[in-house]
Enzyme design. Structure first.
Site, PDB file in Angstrom:
ATOM      1  N   HIS A 145      46.869  -2.650  66.208  1.00  0.00           N
ATOM      2  CA  HIS A 145      46.717  -3.028  64.802  1.00  0.00           C
ATOM      3  C   HIS A 145      45.344  -2.571  64.309  1.00  0.00           C
ATOM      4  O   HIS A 145      44.341  -2.722  65.007  1.00  0.00           O
ATOM      5  CB  HIS A 145      46.853  -4.541  64.639  1.00  0.00           C
ATOM      6  N   LYS A 187      49.912 -15.832  55.830  1.00  0.00           N
ATOM      7  CA  LYS A 187      49.827 -15.186  54.514  1.00  0.00           C
ATOM      8  C   LYS A 187      50.869 -15.749  53.569  1.00  0.00           C
ATOM      9  O   LYS A 187      50.648 -15.857  52.364  1.00  0.00           O
ATOM     10  CB  LYS A 187      50.008 -13.668  54.672  1.00  0.00           C
TER      11      LYS A 187
END
Length: 896
Positions: free
Chosen positions: A138, A564
């Protein structure tokens, strides 16, 4: 006993002096004075010697574009050096505490805890425990590989100064070498000129496994065996308790550049790397095992093993008998090297798998011990045996991953060619079709025929078509897991099982060569876990596959996207509640649960101390096996230095061994209903507050204007795009740039927003603050959650955040700044009250680090906001802006 020659403040001061000298030589006295003026103004304000930041602002406003770039580079480079100084201090602390026996979360403490159990129970705990850190690519590592190499060189020089007795001349030579490296670092571009390719990311992950972890694993096992021998009676054999996995080169979710060819190259490169390390170790072993055969009784097993090698490789055997006459151990090791060299070769005689190599090493070790050479076996052979157990022939096993929509779309197209309508079937009909297709003997689709398919669907079929070949070439253990992002239905899991079946990787009921792992990350998936997983366990085809995999189901939990979507507190509660629910489902179906925690580096993405996180898991979920992702800058911080890597592994083993012991003694921890009710009520109110913020008119525009997201999206941090579709919505934006942007602007709301509103809602509805205080004292989950929120609150600086807010339109600023400020200030008050402490920091060293860093991050923040405010930036200003992002990331020691 004095272990070190230096301390942190001395390292920081001396490295700062070197940087100042380099800055003067490489630029000018005027540039150096500009940097010093900015630094002094920032320090004076933080020390309350100035009433405002106006002097700093004036210094920055007076800079020329060239000097702006120099200031950005100077502070960014300073943080690279300070981070090395703090790393050295971490090593000092480890060595001092190890010497004094004060490592209360190390292996000695774990052994002492296990000593309370009987020998057979301890043996069972050890058999259960398996920790699998899983490295991902990532894009959260802001440093270039070249910069990391230079940092490591400077780190080694600091170690020399700190741990060796040097003459004045020797010390001077070391400092000249540091000066040379800092000079080179100053001239090295810190901002990438191109996006890293997937192969670059895979090599980066491979480096830590090959060059750090390979070397420390033997030490970790040696220490674990030693402390268990002292604490537990009965002479325990320690099984494999740690292995490493990777997504780099195999994680296809949202990354079109991870092709089957990239995965194949990664598998080959990793095998070459680990075989090279084994060969180096065997070469050293060859030099050590020089015992004369006439003075030995090597034993029947050794004789049989050597005879088998002579039959297998007669020409080589004769050559080594001539080279090493009457040295049977050397002859054996030479033939082991020969067999290792033939792996993947057309020549016969190579090892079929790592178990064969391990058997040979075990035979050598047993023979040495039978000849009273225990020390030779333990020092020279046992570490290599542990390395082979840990790394096999694959270095780090690869997990495949892709978005569930990719599999569905591919099957819609592939089935359509066979006259099967998959698109319009409902969930029950899809499950029925896939189940029947998996259980029938005849294939349904031809994975090799991709004519007429879309590019995306063709790639899915090609991947599965090649999977069987990869397992045949590199061994099933090299690539034996498939993770499905955004799983929300049982059919999403059965689709992957079906494709694996068509590839021949699964042949039920006897064989399943791959674990199919649902990734639950949305609120719908987390709340629907029983429906999804329960349906699978009761499905005939999936039940057979599960039985073929030993009855263990791996389930991944996504911390990033759930946070999120729902906010910090609600996401953590939902994940905790889901874990308990999954444990009950698995218990009901007699399935062993292995949780895979998809944790990021930042607090809001599940970060924080891993040992504390492991101890805070629900007892019912602690089967012993656990996986978790290690990402971006966290990999470098945890595994970049050998002593820190070893300490990190020992802390995780301590936590998991103790957690497994606790789970055996108390399968379900006692949690009062009042606590569960309080957590539920606070989480629900926190989620509502967080969703209200995200859905309020203008929030996305405020996010764009009050953070550097537009710059971050263009940074060449990783090969994967910043968003899934290119749309500018919070939902579409990946969690990493979302957190990265707020971190840069020093308003780390993903780590705390909604917390205060949630707790206040509970208190206003008759809740009691004393209940929350008791929960903090006695419930590890709640304590860890609040401590992690406190870290995000401590790293937030609303004064600096206001500088970014000033970039937003007036109406947006007037709407959102009061909301964020009120939530922050109340959260600080509540967290400190519940934790009954004076400040947010629970660790003195972290508070000191924050104080040390803040004055040096401030100029970068103010320079960044100044550059962001310019509507028409020059190329030089654009490069400076990108450099401020790297500098702030280094100063905050965090990206996303």
């Amino acid at each position: 006993m004095r272990l070190h020659n230096r301390n942190l403040s001395r390292d920081v001061r001396d490295l700062g002096r070197v940087l100042g000298d380099v800055l003067t030589r490489q630029t000018s006295t005027e540039a150096f004075e500009a940097v010093e003026s900015c630094r002094t103004a920032a320090i004076d304000y933080r020390a309350d010697e100035l009433d405002s930041r106006e002097p700093l602002r004036r210094e920055l406003d007076d800079l020329s574009p060239a000097h702006e770039r120099t200031v950005a580079r100077a502070f960014a480079t300073y943080f690279e050096l300070v981070n090395l100084a703090e790393e050295r201090e971490r090593v000092r602390s480890i060595r001092r505490r190890s010497q004094s026996g004060d490592l209360d979360d190390g292996l000695v403490a774990a052994a002492d805890a296990l000593a309370e159990l009987d020998g057979s129970t301890v043996e069972g705990v050890l058999e259960d425990v398996l920790i699998e850190p899983t490295f991902t690519a990532h894009p959260t590592e802001a440093r270039r590989k070249t910069v990391k190499a230079k940092r490591r060189t400077i780190s080694n020089q600091l170690e020399t100064l700190d741990e060796r007795l040097l003459t004045d001349g020797d010390a001077d030579r070391v400092w000249r070498a540091i000066d040379a490296e800092v000079t080179s670092l100053w001239g090295t571009p810190q901002v990438r000129r191109r996006k890293p390719e997937v192969a670059d990311e895979a090599r980066n992950v491979q480096w830590y496994a090959e060059h750090t972890l390979f070397d420390v694993v033997g030490d970790v096992y040696d220490e674990l065996e030693r402390v268990l021998d002292e604490a537990v009676e009965g002479g325990l054999d320690v099984p494999t308790v740690v292995r490493f996995r990777s997504w780099a080169g195999s994680d296809r979710d949202g990354n079109p550049y991870v092709t089957p060819e990239v995965t194949a190259n990664t598998l080959e490169r990793q095998r070459e790397a680990i075989l090279r390390r084994y060969d180096d170790a065997l070469e050293r072993l060859l030099g050590s095992l020089s015992q004369e055969g006439r003075r030995l009784a090597v034993g029947d097993n050794f004789e049989e093993s050597l005879a088998a090698d002579r039959d297998r490789l007669p020409e080589c055997a004769r050559r080594y008998e001539t080279r090493y006459p009457d040295e049977p151990y050397r002859q054996k090791v030479a033939l082991v090297r020969e067999r290792l060299d033939r792996i993947g070769d057309v020549r016969p005689g190579g090892y079929a798998d790592a178990e064969e190599l391990l058997a040979d090493l075990t035979t050598i070790a047993e023979s040495l011990r039978a000849n009273d050479a225990e020390s030779v076996a333990s020092v020279h052979v046992d570490p290599l045996r542990r390395q082979v157990e840990t790394f096999g022939f694959s270095l780090a096993s690869l997990d495949l991953r892709d978005h569930r929509a990719k599999h569905t779309d591919a099957l819609v197209e592939a089935f359509e060619r066979e006259g099967i309508d998959y698109r319009d079937r409902d969930e029950a009909e899809r499950v029925e079709l896939l189940t029947d297709a998996i259980l029938q003997d005849e294939p349904v689709i031809d994975l090799g025929d991709t004519d007429g398919l879309s590019e995306s669907s063709a790639r899915v079929l090609e991947l599965f078509d090649r999977l069987a070949d990869w397992q045949s070439t590199y061994g099933p253990e090299a690539i034996d897991t498939y993770c499905i992002s955004m799983t929300e239905e049982p059919s999403h899991v059965l689709e992957v099982l079906f494709l694996a079946d068509q590839a021949g990787v699964v042949s039920l009921p006897d064989y399943a060569g791959i674990d199919v792992v649902p990734l639950l990350e949305t609120e719908a998936a987390l709340s629907g876990a029983r429906r999804i997983v329960g349906t699978l366990f009761e499905n005939e085809a999936y039940a057979q596959a599960l039985a073929a995999r030993g009855g263990t189901q791996e389930i991944m939990l996504g911390y990033s996207d759930s946070n999120k979507e729902n906010g910090f507190l609600a996401a953590n509660w939902s994940l905790y509640r889901t874990q308990r629910r999954l444990a009950r489902i698995c218990e009901d179906h007699d399935v062993t649960l292995r949780l895979f925690h998809g944790r990021g580096g930042s607090i809001s993405r599940g970060g924080g101390p891993m040992n504390e996180a492991l101890l805070a898991l629900p007892n019912a979920t602690v089967s012993g096996q656990v996986k978790f992702t290690e990402q971006g800058e966290s990999i470098a911080e945890k595994y970049g230095h050998p002593q820190i890597a070893r300490r990190n592994l020992e802390q995780m083993l301590n936590a998991q061994l103790r957690a497994r012991k606790r789970a055996i003694e108390q399968p379900r921890e006692s949690i009062e209903e009042a606590w569960l009710d309080a957590a539920e009520r606070t989480a629900e109110a926190a989620r509502t507050a967080y969703r209200d913020l995200l859905e309020r008119d203008g929030f996305v525009r405020y996010f764009e204007q009050a953070t550097p997201i537009t710059v971050i999206e263009k940074l060449d941090l990783g090969s994967r795009p910043a968003s899934r579709s290119g749309e500018r919505t919070v939902e579409d934006l990946r969690a990493i740039p979302w957190v990265f942007s707020w971190t840069q602007s020093r308003c780390i709301l993903p780590g705390w927003y909604g917390l205060a509103t949630g707790i206040d809602a509970y208190l206003e509805d008759g809740g009691d603050i004393s209940v929350l205080q008791t929960m903090y004292d006695e419930w590890p989950f709640f304590r860890t959650t609040l401590d992690n929120a406190a870290l995000s609150l401590a790293r937030t600086d609303l004064e600096i955040a206001a500088e970014y807010a000033a970039l937003a339109e007036d109406d947006l600023r007037e709407t959102f700044v009061p909301l964020l400020s009120e939530e922050y200030e109340r959260a600080v008050e509540l967290v400190t009250t519940i934790g009954r402490r004076d400040g947010l920091h629970t660790r003195d060293w972290l508070a000191e680090s924050t104080r040390r860093r803040n004055p040096y991050v401030d100029p970068l923040n103010l320079l960044q906001t100044s550059l962001l405010a310019r509507s028409d930036r020059t190329d030089v200003e654009e490069r400076t802006l990108r450099l401020t992002v790297h500098g702030i990331a280094a100063g905050m020691k965090n990206t996303g």
